[in-house]
Design an enzyme around this catalytic site. Structure first.
Site, short mmCIF file in Angstrom:
data_model
loop_
_atom_site.label_atom_id
_atom_site.label_comp_id
_atom_site.label_asym_id
_atom_site.label_seq_id
_atom_site.Cartn_x
_atom_site.Cartn_y
_atom_site.Cartn_z
N CYS B 78 0.84 -1.20 0.00
CA CYS B 78 0.00 0.00 0.00
C CYS B 78 0.88 1.25 0.00
O CYS B 78 1.68 1.46 0.92
CB CYS B 78 -0.92 0.03 1.22
SG CYS B 78 -1.82 1.59 1.36
N ILE B 79 0.71 2.06 -1.00
CA ILE B 79 1.61 3.21 -1.16
C ILE B 79 1.43 4.24 -0.04
O ILE B 79 2.42 4.76 0.49
CB ILE B 79 1.42 3.84 -2.57
CG1 ILE B 79 2.48 4.92 -2.82
CG2 ILE B 79 0.02 4.38 -2.77
CD1 ILE B 79 2.54 5.37 -4.26
#
Lengths: 127, 130
Positions: B78-79
Protein backbone atom coordinates in the site's frame (compact mmCIF):
# COMPACT_ATOMS: atom_id res chain seq x y z
CA UNK A 1 -37.82 -5.76 12.18
CA UNK A 2 -34.32 -4.38 12.05
CA UNK A 3 -32.52 -3.21 8.94
CA UNK A 4 -30.40 -6.29 9.32
CA UNK A 5 -33.34 -8.41 8.23
CA UNK A 6 -34.38 -6.39 5.25
CA UNK A 7 -31.82 -4.28 3.47
CA UNK A 8 -28.55 -6.14 3.32
CA UNK A 9 -28.87 -8.35 0.27
CA UNK A 10 -26.52 -6.34 -1.91
CA UNK A 11 -23.87 -5.68 0.71
CA UNK A 12 -20.40 -6.70 -0.26
CA UNK A 13 -17.84 -5.57 2.27
CA UNK A 14 -17.91 -5.42 6.06
CA UNK A 15 -15.08 -3.62 7.84
CA UNK A 16 -14.81 -4.42 11.56
CA UNK A 17 -13.22 -1.89 13.91
CA UNK A 18 -11.98 -3.46 17.15
CA UNK A 19 -9.15 -1.13 18.16
CA UNK A 20 -9.27 2.18 20.07
CA UNK A 21 -8.79 5.28 17.92
CA UNK A 22 -5.67 6.32 19.86
CA UNK A 23 -2.55 4.25 20.32
CA UNK A 24 -2.21 2.85 16.81
CA UNK A 25 -3.00 3.60 13.19
CA UNK A 26 -5.62 0.84 13.00
CA UNK A 27 -8.71 3.04 13.16
CA UNK A 28 -7.48 5.35 10.45
CA UNK A 29 -6.17 2.66 8.14
CA UNK A 30 -9.28 0.53 8.55
CA UNK A 31 -11.40 3.54 7.64
CA UNK A 32 -9.15 4.25 4.64
CA UNK A 33 -9.89 0.75 3.40
CA UNK A 34 -13.64 1.27 3.85
CA UNK A 35 -13.53 4.51 1.85
CA UNK A 36 -11.45 2.95 -0.92
CA UNK A 37 -13.87 0.02 -1.09
CA UNK A 38 -16.76 2.46 -1.49
CA UNK A 39 -14.81 4.45 -4.08
CA UNK A 40 -14.43 1.18 -5.98
CA UNK A 41 -18.19 0.94 -6.19
CA UNK A 42 -18.63 -1.65 -3.46
CA UNK A 43 -21.35 -1.46 -0.83
CA UNK A 44 -19.49 -1.09 2.45
CA UNK A 45 -20.79 -1.57 6.01
CA UNK A 46 -18.94 -0.83 9.23
CA UNK A 47 -19.11 -2.69 12.53
CA UNK A 48 -17.66 -1.21 15.72
CA UNK A 49 -17.00 -3.55 18.61
CA UNK A 50 -14.63 -3.92 21.56
CA UNK A 51 -12.46 -0.83 22.00
CA UNK A 52 -13.43 0.12 18.45
CA UNK A 53 -16.58 1.75 19.87
CA UNK A 54 -14.41 4.59 21.23
CA UNK A 55 -13.94 5.69 17.63
CA UNK A 56 -17.61 6.69 17.59
CA UNK A 57 -17.41 9.09 20.52
CA UNK A 58 -18.05 12.79 20.22
CA UNK A 59 -15.59 15.31 21.63
CA UNK A 60 -12.39 13.49 20.81
CA UNK A 61 -9.29 15.68 20.69
CA UNK A 62 -6.68 13.76 18.71
CA UNK A 63 -4.61 16.90 18.12
CA UNK A 64 -3.38 16.64 21.69
CA UNK A 65 -1.51 13.47 20.77
CA UNK A 66 -0.35 14.70 17.39
CA UNK A 67 -3.00 12.81 15.42
CA UNK A 68 -5.52 13.87 12.82
CA UNK A 69 -8.14 11.50 14.11
CA UNK A 70 -10.94 10.01 12.06
CA UNK A 71 -13.89 12.24 12.93
CA UNK A 72 -13.77 14.24 9.71
CA UNK A 73 -13.66 11.02 7.71
CA UNK A 74 -16.50 9.57 9.78
CA UNK A 75 -18.66 12.59 8.97
CA UNK A 76 -17.89 12.08 5.27
CA UNK A 77 -19.24 8.51 5.22
CA UNK A 78 -22.62 9.47 3.69
CA UNK A 79 -20.76 11.00 0.73
CA UNK A 80 -19.33 7.54 0.11
CA UNK A 81 -22.77 6.00 0.52
CA UNK A 82 -21.60 4.15 3.60
CA UNK A 83 -24.88 4.19 5.50
CA UNK A 84 -24.86 0.93 7.40
CA UNK A 85 -23.01 1.48 10.66
CA UNK A 86 -23.38 -1.12 13.37
CA UNK A 87 -22.21 -1.10 16.95
CA UNK A 88 -22.11 -4.12 19.21
CA UNK A 89 -24.30 -3.26 22.19
CA UNK A 90 -22.44 -5.14 24.87
CA UNK A 91 -19.20 -3.35 23.96
CA UNK A 92 -20.92 -0.04 24.75
CA UNK A 93 -22.35 -1.29 28.06
CA UNK A 94 -19.01 -2.74 29.17
CA UNK A 95 -17.40 0.67 28.65
CA UNK A 96 -20.16 2.67 30.31
CA UNK A 97 -21.22 4.30 27.05
CA UNK A 98 -24.60 4.88 25.51
CA UNK A 99 -25.88 5.87 22.09
CA UNK A 100 -26.28 9.56 23.00
CA UNK A 101 -22.52 9.88 23.34
CA UNK A 102 -21.87 8.75 19.79
CA UNK A 103 -21.10 11.26 17.04
CA UNK A 104 -22.70 9.17 14.28
CA UNK A 105 -25.89 7.19 13.99
CA UNK A 106 -25.38 3.49 14.50
CA UNK A 107 -27.63 0.50 14.68
CA UNK A 108 -27.08 -1.49 17.85
CA UNK A 109 -26.59 -5.22 17.38
CA UNK A 110 -26.37 -7.93 20.01
CA UNK A 111 -23.83 -10.71 20.01
CA UNK A 112 -26.38 -13.22 18.70
CA UNK A 113 -26.98 -11.05 15.63
CA UNK A 114 -23.29 -11.10 14.64
CA UNK A 115 -23.30 -14.38 12.71
CA UNK A 116 -26.10 -13.09 10.50
CA UNK A 117 -24.26 -9.85 9.83
CA UNK A 118 -21.08 -11.71 8.88
CA UNK A 119 -22.99 -14.09 6.63
CA UNK A 120 -24.57 -11.20 4.77
CA UNK A 121 -21.21 -9.88 3.59
CA UNK A 122 -19.10 -11.57 0.98
CA UNK A 123 -15.93 -9.86 2.20
CA UNK A 124 -15.05 -9.23 5.84
CA UNK A 125 -12.02 -7.16 6.87
CA UNK A 126 -11.29 -7.48 10.55
CA UNK A 127 -9.12 -4.75 12.12
CA UNK B 1 -8.24 -22.34 -5.73
CA UNK B 2 -7.03 -18.78 -6.19
CA UNK B 3 -5.72 -17.20 -2.97
CA UNK B 4 -4.62 -13.73 -1.96
CA UNK B 5 -2.94 -12.89 1.33
CA UNK B 6 -3.02 -9.67 3.35
CA UNK B 7 -0.21 -9.00 5.84
CA UNK B 8 -0.61 -6.32 8.51
CA UNK B 9 2.43 -7.04 10.71
CA UNK B 10 6.11 -6.12 10.30
CA UNK B 11 8.80 -8.67 9.45
CA UNK B 12 10.58 -8.90 12.80
CA UNK B 13 8.40 -7.50 15.56
CA UNK B 14 5.38 -9.62 14.79
CA UNK B 15 4.60 -13.17 13.77
CA UNK B 16 2.11 -12.23 11.04
CA UNK B 17 4.42 -12.24 8.04
CA UNK B 18 6.13 -15.45 9.06
CA UNK B 19 2.82 -17.26 9.57
CA UNK B 20 1.62 -15.92 6.24
CA UNK B 21 4.78 -17.22 4.58
CA UNK B 22 4.16 -20.72 5.96
CA UNK B 23 0.54 -20.50 4.85
CA UNK B 24 1.63 -19.47 1.35
CA UNK B 25 4.00 -22.43 1.14
CA UNK B 26 1.23 -24.79 2.24
CA UNK B 27 -1.22 -23.33 -0.28
CA UNK B 28 1.27 -23.77 -3.11
CA UNK B 29 2.22 -27.28 -1.98
CA UNK B 30 -1.44 -28.25 -2.28
CA UNK B 31 -1.43 -27.11 -5.88
CA UNK B 32 -3.38 -23.87 -5.37
CA UNK B 33 -2.54 -20.54 -6.92
CA UNK B 34 -1.56 -17.31 -5.19
CA UNK B 35 -2.63 -14.16 -6.98
CA UNK B 36 -1.31 -11.42 -4.74
CA UNK B 37 0.25 -10.78 -1.36
CA UNK B 38 -0.77 -7.34 -0.13
CA UNK B 39 1.15 -5.50 2.59
CA UNK B 40 -0.78 -2.96 4.67
CA UNK B 41 -0.46 -1.23 8.05
CA UNK B 42 2.95 -2.19 9.57
CA UNK B 43 3.13 -5.02 7.04
CA UNK B 44 4.70 -2.52 4.63
CA UNK B 45 8.01 -2.91 6.51
CA UNK B 46 8.30 -6.35 4.92
CA UNK B 47 9.10 -4.54 1.70
CA UNK B 48 12.15 -2.69 2.99
CA UNK B 49 15.38 -3.62 1.23
CA UNK B 50 17.22 -2.52 4.35
CA UNK B 51 15.95 -5.31 6.62
CA UNK B 52 19.18 -6.90 7.87
CA UNK B 53 18.69 -9.76 10.32
CA UNK B 54 21.63 -11.82 11.65
CA UNK B 55 22.66 -14.61 9.30
CA UNK B 56 21.12 -17.37 11.41
CA UNK B 57 17.69 -15.71 11.39
CA UNK B 58 15.08 -15.68 8.64
CA UNK B 59 15.08 -12.83 6.17
CA UNK B 60 11.39 -12.51 5.38
CA UNK B 61 11.60 -9.79 2.72
CA UNK B 62 14.03 -12.01 0.83
CA UNK B 63 11.97 -15.18 1.34
CA UNK B 64 8.87 -13.47 -0.01
CA UNK B 65 10.86 -12.28 -3.03
CA UNK B 66 12.05 -15.77 -3.80
CA UNK B 67 8.65 -17.40 -3.34
CA UNK B 68 6.93 -14.75 -5.45
CA UNK B 69 9.54 -15.06 -8.15
CA UNK B 70 9.31 -18.85 -8.27
CA UNK B 71 5.52 -18.96 -8.29
CA UNK B 72 4.87 -15.72 -10.15
CA UNK B 73 2.59 -13.85 -7.79
CA UNK B 74 2.50 -10.14 -6.94
CA UNK B 75 3.99 -8.52 -3.84
CA UNK B 76 1.94 -5.34 -3.61
CA UNK B 77 2.53 -2.69 -0.95
CA UNK B 78 0.00 0.00 0.00
CA UNK B 79 1.61 3.21 -1.16
CA UNK B 80 -0.04 5.49 1.42
CA UNK B 81 0.87 3.24 4.35
CA UNK B 82 4.40 2.70 3.00
CA UNK B 83 5.31 6.31 2.28
CA UNK B 84 4.14 7.37 5.75
CA UNK B 85 6.44 4.73 7.27
CA UNK B 86 9.47 5.50 5.12
CA UNK B 87 9.28 2.70 2.56
CA UNK B 88 9.77 4.44 -0.79
CA UNK B 89 10.47 3.40 -4.35
CA UNK B 90 12.60 5.57 -6.64
CA UNK B 91 9.58 7.56 -7.87
CA UNK B 92 8.35 8.41 -4.38
CA UNK B 93 11.88 9.24 -3.21
CA UNK B 94 12.08 11.73 -6.04
CA UNK B 95 8.61 13.10 -5.36
CA UNK B 96 9.31 13.70 -1.67
CA UNK B 97 12.92 14.72 -2.32
CA UNK B 98 14.38 12.00 -0.13
CA UNK B 99 18.04 10.96 -0.33
CA UNK B 100 17.34 7.26 -1.00
CA UNK B 101 14.75 4.70 -1.99
CA UNK B 102 14.43 1.42 -0.11
CA UNK B 103 11.63 -0.62 -1.66
CA UNK B 104 13.03 -4.13 -2.13
CA UNK B 105 13.20 -5.65 -5.57
CA UNK B 106 10.14 -7.66 -6.54
CA UNK B 107 7.75 -5.48 -4.50
CA UNK B 108 5.60 -2.77 -6.01
CA UNK B 109 3.86 0.21 -4.44
CA UNK B 110 0.22 0.53 -5.40
CA UNK B 111 -3.11 1.76 -4.10
CA UNK B 112 -5.26 0.25 -1.39
CA UNK B 113 -7.71 -0.59 -4.16
CA UNK B 114 -5.47 -3.57 -4.93
CA UNK B 115 -6.51 -5.07 -1.59
CA UNK B 116 -10.18 -4.56 -2.40
CA UNK B 117 -9.52 -6.02 -5.84
CA UNK B 118 -7.79 -9.05 -4.30
CA UNK B 119 -10.77 -9.67 -2.03
CA UNK B 120 -13.14 -9.55 -5.00
CA UNK B 121 -11.08 -11.45 -7.56
CA UNK B 122 -9.57 -14.20 -5.41
CA UNK B 123 -11.54 -17.18 -4.15
CA UNK B 124 -10.09 -16.55 -0.68
CA UNK B 125 -8.38 -13.58 0.95
CA UNK B 126 -6.55 -14.64 4.12
CA UNK B 127 -5.36 -11.92 6.53
CA UNK B 128 -2.45 -12.11 8.94
CA UNK B 129 -1.98 -9.37 11.51
CA UNK B 130 -1.66 -8.30 15.11
Amino acid sequence: MSDLETSQQDNQILVIFRKAPAGSAWAREALDLALVGAAFGQKVSLLFMGDGVFQLLEQQNPKLIGQKGTQAMMQALPMYEIDNLYVEGHSLVERGLDLEQLAVNCQVLNADEMPKLLQQHQQVFNF
Amino acid sequence: MNYSIAIYGGPYGHQASHSAYHFAQAVLAKGHHIQRVFFYHDGVYNASALVSPPQDEVNLPQQWQQLANTHQFELTVCIAAAVRRGVLDANEARRYQKPAANLAEGYQLSGLGQLIDASLESDRLISFGP
